[in-house]
Scaffold this active site. Structure first.
Site, PDB file in Angstrom:
ATOM      1  N   ASP A   7       4.813   3.049  -5.774  1.00 39.87           N
ATOM      2  CA  ASP A   7       4.391   2.488  -4.491  1.00 39.87           C
ATOM      3  C   ASP A   7       4.095   3.687  -3.575  1.00 39.87           C
ATOM      4  OD1 ASP A   7       3.707   0.926  -2.386  1.00 39.87           O
ATOM      5  OD2 ASP A   7       5.508  -0.321  -2.406  1.00 39.87           O
TER       6      ASP A   7
HETATM    7  C1  BGC Z   1       3.198  -1.444  -0.084  1.00 42.83           C
HETATM    8  C2  BGC Z   1       2.311  -1.797  -1.257  1.00 42.83           C
HETATM    9  C3  BGC Z   1       0.892  -1.445  -0.941  1.00 42.83           C
HETATM   10  C4  BGC Z   1       0.823   0.038  -0.604  1.00 42.83           C
HETATM   11  C5  BGC Z   1      -0.576   0.514  -0.259  1.00 42.83           C
HETATM   12  C6  BGC Z   1       2.999  -0.026   0.395  1.00 42.83           C
HETATM   13  O1  BGC Z   1       3.608   0.180   1.617  1.00 42.83           O
HETATM   14  O2  BGC Z   1       4.544  -1.661  -0.412  1.00 42.83           O
HETATM   15  O3  BGC Z   1       2.417  -3.164  -1.548  1.00 42.83           O
HETATM   16  O4  BGC Z   1       0.053  -1.776  -1.984  1.00 42.83           O
HETATM   17  O5  BGC Z   1       1.639   0.288   0.520  1.00 42.83           O
HETATM   18  O6  BGC Z   1      -0.954   0.052   0.973  1.00 42.83           O
END
Ligand code: BGC
Length: 763
Positions: free
Chosen positions: A707
C-alpha cells in the site's frame, strides 16, 4: 493498437462508438443509476405505502436530501461532473409526485451556507425544521420522506459517543424525527449511508411505515432513490450486513477503540450473523438479519431439490413471482456443520443467485452449487489435525431462503460417516498475544503460546545466463527471449529501480511502475477505485461515480458487478492508465471502520464472489485489477502501525477467505498488501502470508504491491514476496543490502520477474 502504445505515448483516443468518449458517458452514468437501484434495500413497507401512488404529495425532511453523500472520502473519492441528490432526483418525477418545495429549498439554503462556512460535505448537523414551514408542509400533505445521511473516509474511523454520533442518531436528528412523526401520518425513511446505523427508531415505530437503505449510491443516487419510491424500479437489494438493536450488540464494539496500537479480534470467527445466529441469546439483538430485503412483489420457492457428487452439492429450485409487479429475488443457501470438536457458526452462507427480472406469474429455475470441501473448518489448535481444513463427521444441513433467519432446512442432508481432512496446510501468521477467543457458546477459550515458531522460505530462483545479444521487453512479448534470460541482462540498479514505484504521468496521481528505457520497459500508471476511477479534480477529467462497494454487494448481482468492473476498466484505459487499485474487500467487522463503504460485507463468501466478479470485468479489458488490502485492515485509526491480533482460524475462515475466493476464481494480476501488522508482522513483510498462504497454498500467480507510503522496510518486503514498493521504493537501500550480502540478486529477480509478467500481460 500495438502493444504499450497507450502507456508510452498517452494518445487522447476515445474508446466509444464513433470516436465518442467512454469516460463518464451516458451509458456508464445510466449503469451507475441502475446499480444504485439494484442495491437499494427495502427494510420496511407497512400498509404498502411504497411505491407512492401517482399524484402523491410529499414533504422531504432532513438535510441529507441536499447534503447527499455519493460515496466516501479519501482514495475512494471520485470527481464527477455532477451529482443528483435526493431532492433533485425526486424533482425529476413531478409528473408523478408533488413535492412541498419550500421545505427542500430551506434545506438547500442551509446546506449551501454550511458549505460556504467550510463544513465538510456529509458532516453537516441536522437542521431544525422551522415551525411555519412545517405548518405549511402539513397543510400540503400528510406524507413525509425523512433522509438521514452518514459520511466516513479513509484514514479515520467514526465513533459512537458524545463526540461523534455515527451509529445512533444525533439529538438533532432525533428531534427532527420526532417532529415528523408528530405531524405526518405516512412516513418513509431513506438511509444514505456507507455502513449500518441504528434502525430501531423506525423498525419499532408505527408512525413510520417504510424504510429503504439507499446507501451512498454514486452520482445518480438521488435519481435511483426516486426510481424506487415511485415504483419505476422494484427494490431487490438484500442486506450484506446485520442490523442490530444497539451498537454494543456487535461483538467488535467492546474493543474497537480500545487501543491505537492493536485490535484484538476476540470474537474470533463469530463475525456478523455468525455471531448473532450462533451465540446463545444473541438472536434477539437482530432487527434486520443478514440477507434481508423486501420487494414490491412476492416470490415463492418450489421444487427444492439437492444432490451431490464426489465434489459438489447442487441445489435446484423454482422461483415464481406470485405478486403483481415484475421483480427479482435472491436465493440464499446456508449450511450448518455438525457439532464436533471445532468451533462452528450455526449458519454459513455457501451459495446465492439472483433471478432475472420476473414478470408476475413467471418462474425461473435456479441451480446453485458449491464445493463440499468449502464446508470444512480450519483446525488451528491441532484438536483433530493441526493446520488442516477438516470436515467433521455428521450431518451437514442445508437451508434455503431469502435471508439468514428465514432460510429453512431442506429435506436433504449431506452425511459424513467419517471425519475427513480436506487439506493439510501450515501454521502461518499465528498469534502471539491473543489471550482469549470466543467459543460457540459465547464463553471464551483462554489461549497460551509456547513457541515462537518462524517458517523459513528458501528462494529457489535459478539465475539464468545472460543472452548474447541485448534484448528489449518487446522481444519477450514476441517470444525471442525468455523472461529469465531477459532478467539476466538487467543490472542491479535496474532491478532495484524496477521493484520501486515511478512518478505519476498524465492524469495519474498514484504513480506507476516500469520505466527502464534501455530495456524497453514501459512505464504504466495506476489509478484508485473502487467506486470509480479517481482522477484529480485539477485534471478536469470527470469519471463515473458508481455506488459504493457495500451497495453493489447489496445487489447480490454478480453480473452487474462484472459490468461495473468492465465499465470502470474502460475509463481507466481511455485515460491511458493501466492498473486499477480495486476491488477492496476487507470484512465489515465494525460499523465504525472509516472505509467500510469501500468494502462489501461482513460475510467472506459475498465479499469474495463480488470481488471476483469485479476482477473478471476489469481484466476482460486488459486492465490490471488489484484486490486490496491484504489483509485484516478492518480499522483506519493508526492503520500504518496497528496490529491486528487474531487466531489463525479467524484469519483463514473470515479475513482471508474472500481473498482466497477472489484469487482462485478470477486470477487477479496484482494484490495490494495492507498497512497494518498481522500478529506482530507487517502485512507487506509477511512471508508466511504472501509466500506461504497466497502463493504456495492458493497458487496466486500475480504480483504483489505494497500500500502507498507504508512504514515497512523495502528489503524485508522483497524477501517476503511483496514485489514492488509504491509509490516510491528505496533502491539505494536495496543496493546497499546487495553489497552487504543480506539481500541476494536472485531474491530481487523473483520480484522483477513477476512485475515483468504483469507488464507483458498489459496491452
Ligand atoms: C490506500 C489505498 C490506495 C492508495 C493509493 C492508500 O492510502 O490505502 O487503498 O489505493 O492509497 O491512493
Amino acid at each position: 493498437m500495438s502493444k504499450w502504445i497507450r502507456p508510452k505515448y498517452m494518445p487522447c483516443l476515445p474508446l466509444g462508438n464513433n470516436h465518442s468518449r467512454i469516460t463518464e458517458c451516458k451509458e456508464h452514468i445510466q449503469l451507475s443509476r441502475m446499480a444504485s437501484c439494484e442495491g437499494a434495500v427495502l427494510l420496511k413497507n407497512d400498509n404498502v405505502l411504497l411505491p407512492f401512488k401517482k399524484g402523491a404529495k410529499i414533504a422531504i425532511l432532513g438535510k441529507s436530501q441536499i447534503d447527499y453523500v455519493k460515496g466516501g472520502g479519501g482514495s475512494g473519492e471520485v470527481s464527477v461532473s455532477g451529482v443528483r441528490n435526493i431532492y433533485q432526483g425526486l424533482r425529476t418525477k413531478t409528473e408523478y409526485l408533488e413535492i412541498f418545495d419550500p421545505l427542500s429549498l430551506y434545506y438547500q439554503e442551509y446546506v449551501e451556507t454550511e458549505y460556504k462556512n467550510g463544513t465538510v460535505p456529509g458532516m453537516l448537523k441536522e437542521a431544525v425544521v422551522p415551525s411555519d414551514l412545517l405548518a405549511c408542509a402539513k397543510k400540503f400533505t400528510d406524507t413525509a420522506v425523512i433522509v438521514i445521511g452518514r459520511y466516513s473516509g479513509e484514514g479515520w474511523d467514526r465513533k459512537n459517543d458524545t463526540t461523534d454520533d455515527y451509529f445512533n442518531l444525533s439529538q438533532a436528528e432525533l428531534n427532527m424525527v420526532e417532529t415528523v412523526t408528530a405531524n405526518f401520518d405516512h412516513i418513509v425513511v431513506l438511509l444514505n449511508v456507507g455502513a449500518i446505523i441504528d434502525t430501531t427508531w423506525f423498525a419499532d415505530d408505527k408512525h413510520i411505515s417504510s424504510a429503504v437503505v439507499i446507501w451512498q449510491g454514486g452520482m445518480e443516487g438521488g435519481l435511483a432513490a426516486a426510481d424506487i419510491l415511485t415504483g419505476e424500479v422494484n427494490p431487490s437489494g438484500k442486506l450484506p450486513d446485520t442490523c442490530v438493536k444497539a451498537f454494543d450488540d456487535y461483538p467488535s464494539s467492546e474493543n474497537f477503540h480500545e487501543s491505537d496500537a492493536y485490535v484484538k479480534y476476540t470474537e474470533d470467527i463469530f463475525v456478523g450473523y455468525r455471531y448473532f445466529e450462533t451465540i446463545p441469546g444473541k438472536k434477539k439483538c437482530v432487527v434486520y438479519p443478514f440477507g434481508y430485503g423486501l420487494s414490491y412483489t412476492t416470490f415463492e420457492f418450489a421444487d427444492i431439490n439437492a444432490c451431490h457428487n464426489q465434489k459438489n452439492i447442487l441445489i435446484t429450485l423454482t422461483v415464481t413471482n406470485t405478486g403483481s409487479r415484475a421483480g427479482k429475488e435472491v436465493v440464499q443457501i446456508y449450511y450448518s456443520a455438525p457439532e464436533g470438536k471445532l468451533p462452528k457458526p450455526a449458519r454459513i452462507l455457501c451459495g446465492f443467485a439472483k433471478t432475472d427480472m420476473l414478470s408476475p406469474g413467471k418462474s425461473q429455475e435456479i441451480c446453485i452449487s458449491f464445493s463440499i470441501s468449502d464446508m470444512a473448518s480450519f483446525d488451528d489448535r491441532g484438536v483433530i489435525a493441526a493446520s488442516s481444513y477438516i470436515l467433521e463427521k455428521g450431518a451437514y444441513k442445508i437451508y434455503v431462503g431469502t435471508n439468514v433467519r428465514n432460510a429453512k432446512e431442506i429435506a436433504y442432508t449431506f452425511e459424513l460417516s467419517e471425519t475427513v481432512i480436506t487439506q493439510r496446510l501450515h501454521s502461518y501468521c499465528a498469534p502471539k498475544r491473543l489471550d482469549r477467543r470466543m467459543k460457540a457458546d459465547g464463553s471464551y477459550e483462554i489461549l497460551e503460546y509456547k513457541s515462537d515458531k518462524k517458517t523459513e522460505f528458501v528462494c529457489d530462483y535459478m539465475l539464468a545466463e545472460k543472452p548474447e545479444a541485448e534484448y528489449k521487453l518487446i522481444d519477450m512479448a514476441e517470444g525471442k527471449v525468455d523472461l529469465d534470460a531477459f532478467i539476466a541482462q538487467m543490472t542491479e540498479e535496474e532491478l532495484c529501480r524496477l521493484v520501486s514505484g515511478q512518478p505519476s504521468r498524465g492524469v495519474a496521481n498514484t504513480g506507476g511502475m516500469g520505466s527502464l528505457d534501455r530495456l524497453g520497459i514501459p512505464v504504466v500508471m495506476t489509478a484508485d477505485g473502487p467506486a470509480g476511477v479517481r482522477i484529480r479534480k485539477e485534471c478536469e477529467v470527470n469519471t463515473t461515480a458508481f455506488p459504493i462497494a457495500t451497495a453493489l454487494a447489496a445487489s447480490w448481482n454478480l453480473k452487474l458487478m462484472e459490468s461495473i468492473g468492465r465499465a470502470g476498466a474502460l475509463e481507466v484505459k481511455e485515460n491511458n492508465l493501466s492498473i486499477w487499485l480495486t476491488p477492496a474487500l476487507n470484512i465489515h467487522r465494525s460499523p465504525l471502520c472509516g472505509r467500510n463503504f469501500e468494502y462489501y460485507s461482513e460475510d467472506p463468501l459475498l465479499s469474495g464472489k463480488m470481488a471476483a466478479a469485479a476482477v473478471k470485468g476489469i481484466q476482460s479489458q486488459n486492465i490490471v485489477a488489484v484486490p486490496k488490502h491484504f489483509a485484516c485492515n478492518n480499522k483506519e485509526t493508526n492503520r500504518k502501525e496497528s496490529d491486528s491480533v487474531l487466531s489463525e482460524c479467524a484469519l483463514r475462515e473470515i479475513y482471508l477467505k474472500g481473498f482466497e475466493i477472489c484469487v482462485k476464481e478470477s486470477e487477479p494480476q496484482m494484490i495490494m498488501t495492507s498497512y497494518n501488522l498481522i500478529n506482530g508482522v507487517r502485512a507487506s513483510e509477511n512471508v508466511e502470508l504472501l509466500t506461504g498462504i497466497l502463493r504456495d497454498e492458493w497458487g496466486f500467480q500475480g504480483m504483489i504491491t505494497s500500500d502507498w507510503n507504508n512504514k515497512a522496510d523495502h528489503e524485508q518486503e522483497v524477501k517476503a514476496g511483496n514485489d514492488i514498493k509504491m509509490p516510491v521504493g528505496n533502491p539505494e537501500k536495496l543496493l546497499t543490502a546487495l553489497t552487504a550480502g543480506t539481500l541476494k540478486r536472485k531474491e530481487l529477480c523473483v520480484c522483477a520477474k513477476r512485475i515483468l509478467k504483469m507488464l507483458l500481460w498489459l496491452e
